[in-house]
Design a protein around this motif. Sequence first.
Motif, short mmCIF file in Angstrom:
data_model
loop_
_atom_site.label_atom_id
_atom_site.label_comp_id
_atom_site.label_asym_id
_atom_site.label_seq_id
_atom_site.Cartn_x
_atom_site.Cartn_y
_atom_site.Cartn_z
N LEU A 11 -3.27 -1.20 -48.09
CA LEU A 11 -2.18 -0.27 -48.36
C LEU A 11 -1.22 -0.24 -47.17
O LEU A 11 -1.64 -0.32 -46.02
CB LEU A 11 -2.75 1.13 -48.60
CG LEU A 11 -1.76 2.29 -48.81
CD1 LEU A 11 -2.28 3.24 -49.89
CD2 LEU A 11 -1.50 3.06 -47.53
N ALA A 12 0.06 -0.19 -47.48
CA ALA A 12 1.07 0.07 -46.45
C ALA A 12 1.89 1.24 -46.95
O ALA A 12 2.22 1.32 -48.13
CB ALA A 12 1.95 -1.15 -46.23
N SER A 13 2.21 2.18 -46.04
CA SER A 13 3.04 3.30 -46.49
C SER A 13 4.19 3.51 -45.52
O SER A 13 4.07 3.23 -44.32
CB SER A 13 2.21 4.57 -46.65
OG SER A 13 1.71 4.99 -45.41
N MET A 14 5.30 3.98 -46.06
CA MET A 14 6.51 4.13 -45.25
C MET A 14 7.52 4.99 -45.99
O MET A 14 7.40 5.21 -47.19
CB MET A 14 7.11 2.76 -44.95
CG MET A 14 7.36 1.90 -46.18
SD MET A 14 7.51 0.13 -45.79
CE MET A 14 5.87 -0.33 -45.22
N LYS A 15 8.50 5.47 -45.23
CA LYS A 15 9.57 6.19 -45.90
C LYS A 15 10.51 5.17 -46.53
O LYS A 15 10.44 3.97 -46.23
CB LYS A 15 10.29 7.13 -44.94
CG LYS A 15 11.13 6.48 -43.86
CD LYS A 15 11.69 7.54 -42.95
CE LYS A 15 12.84 8.27 -43.62
NZ LYS A 15 13.14 9.56 -43.07
N HIS A 16 11.42 5.67 -47.37
CA HIS A 16 12.28 4.75 -48.12
C HIS A 16 13.01 3.75 -47.24
O HIS A 16 13.00 2.54 -47.52
CB HIS A 16 13.28 5.54 -48.99
CG HIS A 16 14.18 6.47 -48.23
ND1 HIS A 16 13.88 6.95 -46.97
CD2 HIS A 16 15.39 7.00 -48.53
CE1 HIS A 16 14.86 7.74 -46.55
NE2 HIS A 16 15.79 7.79 -47.49
N VAL A 17 13.63 4.20 -46.13
CA VAL A 17 14.36 3.25 -45.29
C VAL A 17 13.43 2.27 -44.59
O VAL A 17 13.85 1.17 -44.21
CB VAL A 17 15.28 3.97 -44.26
CG1 VAL A 17 16.47 4.60 -44.95
CG2 VAL A 17 14.50 5.00 -43.46
N GLY A 18 12.18 2.65 -44.47
CA GLY A 18 11.21 1.72 -43.90
C GLY A 18 11.04 0.48 -44.77
O GLY A 18 10.75 -0.61 -44.27
N VAL A 19 11.19 0.66 -46.08
CA VAL A 19 11.04 -0.49 -46.98
C VAL A 19 12.15 -1.52 -46.71
O VAL A 19 11.94 -2.72 -46.87
CB VAL A 19 11.03 -0.04 -48.46
CG1 VAL A 19 10.85 -1.24 -49.39
CG2 VAL A 19 9.93 0.98 -48.70
N ASN A 20 13.30 -1.06 -46.25
CA ASN A 20 14.35 -2.03 -45.88
C ASN A 20 13.83 -2.93 -44.76
O ASN A 20 14.08 -4.14 -44.75
CB ASN A 20 15.61 -1.31 -45.38
CG ASN A 20 16.19 -0.36 -46.41
OD1 ASN A 20 15.93 -0.51 -47.59
ND2 ASN A 20 16.94 0.62 -45.96
N VAL A 21 13.13 -2.31 -43.81
CA VAL A 21 12.61 -3.08 -42.68
C VAL A 21 11.52 -4.04 -43.18
O VAL A 21 11.38 -5.16 -42.69
CB VAL A 21 12.05 -2.11 -41.60
CG1 VAL A 21 11.47 -2.87 -40.43
CG2 VAL A 21 13.14 -1.16 -41.13
N ALA A 22 10.75 -3.61 -44.17
CA ALA A 22 9.64 -4.41 -44.68
C ALA A 22 10.04 -5.28 -45.87
O ALA A 22 9.20 -5.96 -46.46
CB ALA A 22 8.50 -3.48 -45.10
N ALA A 23 11.31 -5.29 -46.19
CA ALA A 23 11.73 -5.98 -47.43
C ALA A 23 11.48 -7.48 -47.38
O ALA A 23 11.19 -8.10 -48.40
CB ALA A 23 13.21 -5.69 -47.70
N ASP A 24 11.57 -8.06 -46.20
CA ASP A 24 11.41 -9.50 -46.13
C ASP A 24 10.01 -9.95 -46.59
O ASP A 24 9.90 -10.72 -47.54
CB ASP A 24 11.73 -9.96 -44.69
CG ASP A 24 11.98 -11.45 -44.61
OD1 ASP A 24 12.08 -12.10 -45.68
OD2 ASP A 24 12.09 -11.98 -43.49
N PRO A 25 8.95 -9.44 -45.97
CA PRO A 25 7.64 -9.83 -46.51
C PRO A 25 7.45 -9.38 -47.95
O PRO A 25 6.83 -10.10 -48.75
CB PRO A 25 6.65 -9.13 -45.58
CG PRO A 25 7.43 -8.11 -44.81
CD PRO A 25 8.82 -8.61 -44.76
N LEU A 26 7.97 -8.21 -48.31
CA LEU A 26 7.75 -7.69 -49.66
C LEU A 26 8.25 -8.65 -50.73
O LEU A 26 7.55 -8.94 -51.71
CB LEU A 26 8.46 -6.33 -49.82
CG LEU A 26 8.41 -5.73 -51.22
CD1 LEU A 26 6.98 -5.33 -51.59
CD2 LEU A 26 9.33 -4.50 -51.34
N LEU A 27 9.46 -9.15 -50.55
CA LEU A 27 10.04 -9.97 -51.61
C LEU A 27 9.34 -11.30 -51.79
O LEU A 27 9.30 -11.84 -52.90
CB LEU A 27 11.56 -10.13 -51.41
CG LEU A 27 12.28 -8.98 -52.13
CD1 LEU A 27 12.45 -7.76 -51.26
CD2 LEU A 27 13.57 -9.43 -52.75
N THR A 28 8.78 -11.84 -50.73
CA THR A 28 8.07 -13.11 -50.91
C THR A 28 6.61 -12.90 -51.26
O THR A 28 6.01 -13.70 -51.97
CB THR A 28 8.24 -13.99 -49.65
OG1 THR A 28 9.65 -14.18 -49.46
CG2 THR A 28 7.59 -15.34 -49.84
#
Lengths: 191, 600
Positions: free
Chosen positions: B72-89
């Motif tokens: 599990l990874a958890s973050m606030k909404h803007v945190g997902v912007n930071v994590a978007a690179d790994p997320l999309l791949t």
Amino acid sequence: MSKNASILIAGVGGQGTVLASKILGLVATKAGLDVKQSEIHGMSQRGGSVVTHVRFGEKVYSPLVAKGTADIIMAFEELEALRYLPYLKKDGLMIVNQQQMLPMPVITGAAQYPEGPVEEMTGRGIRVKAINASAIGREKGDARAANVVLLGILANELSFPKEYWTEALEESLKPKLLAMNLAAFKAGQEI
Amino acid sequence: MTKYELLSGNEAIARGAYEAGVKVAAAYPGTPSTEILENISQYERIHAQWSPNEKVAMEVAVGASIAGARSLASMKHVGVNVAADPLLTFSYTGVGGGMVLVSADDPAMHSSQNEQDNRYYGLLAKIPVLEPGDSAEAKAFTKKAYEISETFDTPVILRTTTRVNHSKGLVALEEPADIVVKDYEKNPPKYVMTPANAVGRHKVVEERRLALTEFAGATELNRIEKGSGDAGRIGFITAGISYQYLKEILPEASFLKLGLLWPLNEKLIKDFAASVDQVIVVEELEPVLETQIKAMGVCCRGKDITPRQGELSEEVLRTVLAEAGLPVPVAAAVQSEYASGQKLPMRPPILCPGCSHRGMFYTLKAMNLHVSGDIGCYALGSAPPFGCLDTTVCMGASITGAFGMELARGDEFAEKCVAVIGDSTFFHSGITGLIDIVYNQGRSTIIVLDNSITAMTGHQDNPGSGKDIRGMASPAIDIAKLAESIGIRRIRVVDPFDLKTCREVLKEELAAPEVSVIIARRPCALHIRLKNPPFYVDQEKCIGCKACLKLGCPAISVTEGKAKIDPLVCVGCGLCPRVCPTKAIKAASQKAAEEAKTNE
Ligand SMILES: Cc1ncc(C[n+]2csc(CCOP(=O)(O)OP(=O)(O)O)c2C)c(N)n1
Ligand code: SF4
């Protein structure tokens, strides 16, 4: 209880509103009711205005008290009592701690602290219970126990068995603070 | 007998992760998500950690999942912007053990710099989005998310909003599943996303989308509640907290309550639409559901009724639904009986009494500098009486932004401009910016406001504080040495309460034609629960000049021409005596000594 009860707990960040709502939530849970409560923590905890909504009854959907529907408001500070007054239902009860904390705009002179908040409310025929809970807390050992003094007053207005309150206090407080807080709670009940 | 507990949404998500057999959980703090990891860390069998930022947290969870564990990874909404690179791949590779990303959105921006709607990440990354509406669902959906993740070989987004994260409700506690780590086999076509492999995986993603769409028509995450009477002919399609408000307002209406928000199942929506006279989509923020439903050719209303900005509430919905002609009694709940007749002052958040940041903002204000700001408690340096910050955009942007300003406006500007960044923010995303300035030979002056804790979000430890998430000792990363190691020569360490030294150091470093790092070090007063005997104002010596008010301390006020210190608020930090020109502010010990003297 046929209808849902709605209670608002308002104060200033750091005053212990969160603990008070936790204890109230626990008591309602012990009574076998459905409970929802909402508190926003974050930025506002740095001395800002804070409010917790607590609702309980047979089935509760929304965790928020709508304007004009609070059965009781418990305010830890006088300006905050006025701020959340629009949430009080007709003939609802306002329990207010007689304490005034100056917000920064008042300190810097950009705004004025309202005049006589308690008098304004009683003047309008609102049911108000105003007490200096901080002073009573101090008598019992710590001014910060004001939140539990106020809970004692609230307990008298709700029909939960007394032992639920004692249990909830026991479950929520550090053992070394318990005796002092139980005394503060009792002092609130005896007002 | 089932045991019920009153849990917040965040506590419920943590409980759900525990019951689902999660082995690895990582996060960077951020309101309203922070308590998820704090609560997970109480389950000893789970490896829980604060990562320096969200991309790191996400990638740690990705690695754990590929290796076979539920993560599990958890973050606030803007945190997902930071994590978007790994997320999309990671969407392409799919999972080994189930993986859930909790995205905690903040409509109304209770504690955020924007109110982006992260449901769009589901559409963008093509991964399922689940949204709970209360604590009971928060736990149930977390567990369900792991099943979906493993069944469909996909990461899953559990999207929450502040009202759900921070509201409490009753949750039934269940037995936790065992932690199972699946067999691991090296599988490059699945996990090595070179273009050739990624082409193959994209095909898998599209097939998965179709399978999930079919699933969306069958899963109990989406549920129809048939209404009754006239109101029953109104059909609400809704999700999350909006559902709760609607149930208070029009309980007899018909509902399609969605738990799985992406992908949507066309047949489910069309069948529901056909069963009612009119369809109204009720969702906070963006028309994410509405746009998709309209694209199916279903006639519905949505953002023509509900606002796109801020949170919904019972009051807001009653008002807009009544305006839209629905049979909603407005007066029943939105009309206030009482209101104060006076103009009430706001009570904005402020730096705590004793806050370490106060000293530096006092100096920056006095020197009239431009300040490239960042996010943390010190963003309150933008509030009166300081009004110091020129900018606050996102975490890390203070350093890079100051460099950009310098490039745009030249040396003269750089001599009057500093960046301020907190220690946690520095570890989050300040380091690369600093490297940029060294590499590209800038001359910016960077102030690290080092209170050795992540204060804003409730005092989480970070790589500089010497403790891990469970409070156990861990290596503390030395910011000065780190700066030195990337080639910075001008590094100064100051106490922000030493106003004289701070001013001198600032003058020197602003004048120096190369990059400098000033580390302003003093612990967070709230974290260490600073409580020294209060100071007091000698009323005879006070000339009412209000110099002390420039500190913006909540304990100090001036009434009738004299300063006063509220002994209940004062924590005895000792800053104000340093700004009083007449030495009227004194320590309690001085008072005792003076009283003893007069008594003699
Ligand atoms: C990408 C992102 N993640 C998380 C946050 C939430 N957040 C805001 S400031 C902050 C850290 C503040 O810590 P620090 O920089 O040490 O400053 P302090 O509050 O201690 O003064 C966090 C976690 C955010 N705004 N953006
Ligand atoms: S929590 Fe700490 S850093 Fe934040 S305002 Fe208070 S003292 Fe300052």
